[in-house]
Design an enzyme around this catalytic site. Structure first.
Site, PDB file in Angstrom:
ATOM      1  N   GLU A 137       5.584 -98.886  32.607  1.00 40.33           N
ATOM      2  CA  GLU A 137       4.319 -98.445  33.330  1.00 40.33           C
ATOM      3  C   GLU A 137       3.735 -97.131  32.884  1.00 40.33           C
ATOM      4  O   GLU A 137       4.646 -96.260  32.436  1.00 40.33           O
ATOM      5  CB  GLU A 137       4.847 -98.147  34.889  1.00 40.33           C
ATOM      6  N   LYS A 185       2.892 -93.145  32.821  1.00 39.69           N
ATOM      7  CA  LYS A 185       3.472 -92.135  33.516  1.00 39.69           C
ATOM      8  C   LYS A 185       2.096 -91.317  34.076  1.00 39.69           C
ATOM      9  O   LYS A 185       1.575 -90.571  33.275  1.00 39.69           O
ATOM     10  CB  LYS A 185       4.229 -91.165  32.771  1.00 39.69           C
ATOM     11  N   ASP A 230       0.223 -88.225  35.639  1.00 42.80           N
ATOM     12  CA  ASP A 230       0.383 -86.926  35.825  1.00 42.80           C
ATOM     13  C   ASP A 230      -0.356 -86.458  37.093  1.00 42.80           C
ATOM     14  O   ASP A 230      -1.389 -86.079  37.250  1.00 42.80           O
ATOM     15  CB  ASP A 230      -0.191 -86.118  34.651  1.00 42.80           C
ATOM     16  N   TYR A 288       4.728 -96.869  43.007  1.00 40.54           N
ATOM     17  CA  TYR A 288       5.504 -97.802  42.013  1.00 40.54           C
ATOM     18  C   TYR A 288       6.941 -97.666  42.341  1.00 40.54           C
ATOM     19  O   TYR A 288       7.773 -98.496  41.582  1.00 40.54           O
ATOM     20  CB  TYR A 288       5.288 -97.041  40.655  1.00 40.54           C
ATOM     21  N   LYS A 290       7.601 -89.413  26.327  1.00 42.45           N
ATOM     22  CA  LYS A 290       6.383 -88.574  26.514  1.00 42.45           C
ATOM     23  C   LYS A 290       5.674 -88.653  25.347  1.00 42.45           C
ATOM     24  O   LYS A 290       6.149 -88.760  24.019  1.00 42.45           O
ATOM     25  CB  LYS A 290       7.189 -87.213  26.429  1.00 42.45           C
ATOM     26  N   CYS A 350      -3.171 -48.377  21.382  1.00 37.94           N
ATOM     27  CA  CYS A 350      -3.702 -49.335  22.314  1.00 37.94           C
ATOM     28  C   CYS A 350      -4.917 -49.607  22.342  1.00 37.94           C
ATOM     29  O   CYS A 350      -5.756 -48.628  22.350  1.00 37.94           O
ATOM     30  CB  CYS A 350      -2.988 -48.659  23.772  1.00 37.94           C
ATOM     31  N   CYS A 381      -6.530 -47.889  25.745  1.00 36.45           N
ATOM     32  CA  CYS A 381      -6.705 -46.343  25.927  1.00 36.45           C
ATOM     33  C   CYS A 381      -6.276 -45.244  24.792  1.00 36.45           C
ATOM     34  O   CYS A 381      -6.507 -44.173  25.027  1.00 36.45           O
ATOM     35  CB  CYS A 381      -5.437 -46.069  26.991  1.00 36.45           C
ATOM     36  N   CYS A 408       2.275 -50.146  24.853  1.00 40.77           N
ATOM     37  CA  CYS A 408       1.638 -48.825  25.026  1.00 40.77           C
ATOM     38  C   CYS A 408       2.449 -48.296  26.250  1.00 40.77           C
ATOM     39  O   CYS A 408       2.737 -49.193  27.189  1.00 40.77           O
ATOM     40  CB  CYS A 408       0.001 -49.107  25.508  1.00 40.77           C
ATOM     41  N   CYS A 421      -2.853 -45.898  31.293  1.00 34.94           N
ATOM     42  CA  CYS A 421      -3.699 -47.121  30.438  1.00 34.94           C
ATOM     43  C   CYS A 421      -4.286 -47.820  31.436  1.00 34.94           C
ATOM     44  O   CYS A 421      -3.669 -48.559  32.478  1.00 34.94           O
ATOM     45  CB  CYS A 421      -2.577 -47.642  30.023  1.00 34.94           C
TER      46      CYS A 421
END
Length: 723
Positions: free
Chosen positions: A139, A141, A143, A258, A346, A444, A447, A462, A467
């Site tokens: 069957e 699958k 989602d 199912y 899968k 960064c 800043c 940072c 910041c």
């Protein structure tokens, strides 16, 4: 159907592929504990919040690592380990429902070799031969979101989400709005149920959102200025779990059914016949299924499903292969979390080519710099993507992606955009080598402060508290449910307040923000006349009510909300419970803090470092002046912990207070509050809807208290006299 006590023909051999060898390391117990925390957090984001943060592939890799550690060290296996349970969570926003029998997860085969290994094991266990092959039902699958539908005398009486497999969420009113769910079973279907079985039949399936409905929903969200859903699965889950059924009714959901909780009352003996019976009853059953009697036929079905995946108006992420005979299913039984008679093959992620245009750096609330790939927009697995995180500099180096490369991208687990790597065919390989390597900036990007990388860590940071890039993330975290729980302060609203100069730090919520300012805040959108749309008085009033209420959350919530490095929710609770007030915590040494259970030197050093920064101290002083509670209500002092040494487990629905509040009150009296029942559990507190935890407590002889007894314990009574 058999439960997990059924004798299996496999013996002790697991149905899933053998876990990979446990990685070498000095402390497997610590790694197992870490992995459980990572997996639990990822599962909570996926199942409870419908906001996945981890790819399926990464989740599976970490799960296999945990399986390997537990296989090598059986003494480390705990009842609450993700290897011992079904994935999923039950929200307290819905009435809990106990399923007629457990709703299991499915073991995965990630490729055809793993699928063939499972088929060979199953054939051998069932004594298959050329003359008598094992039949399998294949069957698609789907989602979506798992759901259980209960019919009594043919009438739909209840619908519940899968939840944690044993207990789900009551979503009956919402499911009644889904057009393809029959209110009553047909007479033809009822005729094939034994008279006694008609009293209660629980069928199971998946709620999903068609692709065309998903596109329309996100178009409407964009027009209204709302955040779009990431994919149809998240849209379906969010739509089904609405408190208002009228919202669900407008989301165009559908179902595929199912399976059944117990096939005994039915006059069918195979999965193939059962699917036909479901159709007779009036259920929506997927047309794309096949009965196979060889590995070659199973392979052909999987290949066809993958080939035509994009042609379907709903998302699938694989094929479910089941032993067809119910009698053979019962003989094979279950592992702790999955049936041995079924496996999910899968699909590999859908990959597309595009061009990497830039690698930008994002700065998170803890100062971590994260490189993000930005590429030409490309449609992948149902939506258009144009950016994907590269996580850290080591990942950039490992994948060796360079600006200007043609790259492969996919959605890992069909959810999270991911860069696979550069395409190095023909002239593209030479062009790739000619491009410069990308490197992290020395300062960064937000800043301009220096960026540091501490020894032994992969992340660049940072370290400036001023910041601005960190400000938005820190403020969002402060308002989050497990921190100060300021409902209504979403990412967009906080971002707008920072952008327009209303907020800079967490103290601004209390000594700077007011209803008038918030009501006049521009949302970033305009109406058809070109006029700016502002937040408005109604929303502003509700948010400010929440802000005022958050003043009383207590020290543990404040410590967690501040985002101190290494200080999570439980650590914040331990520290607050031990010291009782911020004043005493500030006076404590690193050694004092490290001595608190569950803390240790690394966390203690981080707390001391945070409290030694003048800017942080100034923010805390402003919070105190704004009447934000910096004490832990009911925190027990030394010698005043009457429940010390006792472990409580809370289950079911509590009416007087939430389970979080009850847990906090127990901890304040010295008790430990656990999420799972074991022989070490002292007491289980059970409210209405208590499920597997109550059952396990009774089987282990653990004393059970009701909510009235809990309140007496919190008032000073001896729990031993109440059990």
């Amino acid at each position: 159907m058999a439960d997990d006590t059924q004798l299996s023909l496999f013996g002790d051999e697991p149905a899933a592929p053998e876990p990979t060898p446990a990685p070498a390391g000095p402390d497997p117990a610590a790694r197992a504990l870490e992995l459980r925390g990572i997996l639990d957090h990822a599962a909570y984001q996926y199942y409870a919040l419908d906001k996945p943060e981890m790819t399926d592939a990464e989740f599976d890799r970490l799960l296999q690592e945990l399986l390997a550690i537990e296989a090598a060290h059986p003494e480390l296996v705990t009842p609450d380990s993700y290897t011992q349970r079904v994935g999923g969570y039950v929200s307290e926003a819905f009435e809990p429902v106990t399923h007629a029998s457990r709703m299991y997860s499915m073991d995965d085969a990630m490729n055809l070799d793993e699928l063939d290994e499972w088929l060979a094991r199953t054939d051998e266990a069932l004594g298959a031969s050329a003359a008598s092959p094992v039949a399998y039902t294949c069957e698609l699958k789907i989602d979506g979101l798992g759901v259980a539908l209960t019919y009594r005398d043919g009438l739909l009486v209840r619908a519940a989400t899968r939840g944690d497999g044993t207990t789900g969420e009551n979503v009956t009113d919402n499911v009644r709005t889904i057009g393809d769910v029959p209110r009553t079973l047909t007479q033809a279907g009822l005729a094939r149920i034994t008279p006694e079985g008609r009293a209660s039949v629980e069928v199971r399936g998946e709620v999903y959102m068609p692709k065309h409905s998903f596109v329309r929903l996100n178009e409407d969200a964009d027009a209204a200025g709302r955040d779009p859903f990431a994919n149809p699965r998240n849209a379906a889950a969010g739509s089904l779990r609405q408190k208002d059924p009228r919202v669900t009714a407008h989301r165009d959901l559908e179902t595929f059914i199912y399976s059944v909780a117990d096939a005994a009352p039915l006059s069918v003996t195979t999965q193939w016949a059962f699917l036909h019976w479901l159709g007779e009853c009036g259920f929506h059953v997927n047309d794309h299924a096949a009965r196979c009697t060889s590995a070659a036929e199973v392979h052909d079905f999987c290949a066809r499903a993958l080939e035509h995946r994009a042609d379907l108006d709903y998302d699938i992420d694989g094929v479910v292969v089941k032993v067809d005979s119910f009698a053979q299913q019962e003989a094979l039984g279950f592992t702790a979390r999955a049936p041995r008679w079924a496996i999910a093959f899968k699909f590999p992620p859908e990959e597309k080519r595009t061009v990497l245009r830039e690698i930008r750096v994002q700065v998170g609330r803890t100062g971590v710099l994260t490189p993000v790939a930005e590429f030409d927009p490309v449609p992948v697995a149902g939506s258009v993507i144009a950016r994907a995180t590269l996580h850290n500099i080591d990942e950039v180096r490992r994948k060796d992606v360079r600006v200007g490369d043609t790259i492969l991208v996919h959605k890992a687990g069909d959810v999270i955009p991911e860069v696979v790597g550069p395409v190095l065919e023909g002239d593209m390989a030479a062009a790739h080598e000619a491009r410069p390597l990308w490197d992290m900036p020395e300062r960064c990007p937000s800043c301009g402060s220096p960026v540091v990388r501490e020894e032994g860590e992969v992340a660049f940071r940072c370290v400036s508290i001023d910041c601005p890039a960190q400000a938005v993330e820190r403020l969002i975290h402060w308002a989050s449910r497990k921190a100060m729980d300021i409902d209504g302060l979403g990412d967009e609203l906080v971002g707008r307040m920072v952008e327009q100069g209303v907020l800079t730090d967490v103290a601004d919520f209390y000594d700077k923000l007011d209803e008038e300012t918030l009501a006049n805040l521009w949302t970033g959108r305009t109406n058809v006349a070109g006029e700016r749309i502002v937040v408005g008085e109604t929303i502003a009033r509700k948010v400010m009510d929440q802000v005022r209420a958050s003043r009383e959350r207590g020290l543990s919530r404040v410590l967690f909300g501040l985002g101190i490095r290494h200080v999570g929710e439980s650590v914040a609770r331990q520290i607050a419970g031990h010291f009782g007030s911020l004043e005493k915590l500030v006076q404590a040494t690193a050694e004092d803090i490290a001595a608190v259970e569950g803390v240790g030197p690394k966390i203690a050093a981080s707390v001391v470092a945070f409290l030694s920064v003048p800017e942080n101290v100034a923010v805390l002083e402003r919070l105190r002046q704004a009447r934000v509670s910096l004490e832990e209500a009911g925190a027990a002092q030394a010698g005043e912990q009457p429940l010390a040494g006792l472990t409580f487990v809370l289950t079911g629905t509590l009416e007087t207070r939430t389970r979080d509040e009850a847990g906090a009150a127990l901890r304040a009296l010295g008790a430990k509050v656990s999420g799972s029942v074991s022989k070490k559990t002292s007491y289980v507190v059970a409210g209405p809807g208590a499920g597997s935890k109550l059952t396990k407590a009774e089987s282990l002889g653990v004393p059970v208290l009701d909510e009235a007894a809990l309140e007496q314990v919190l008032a000073g009574a001896d729990p031993a006299q109440l059990a």
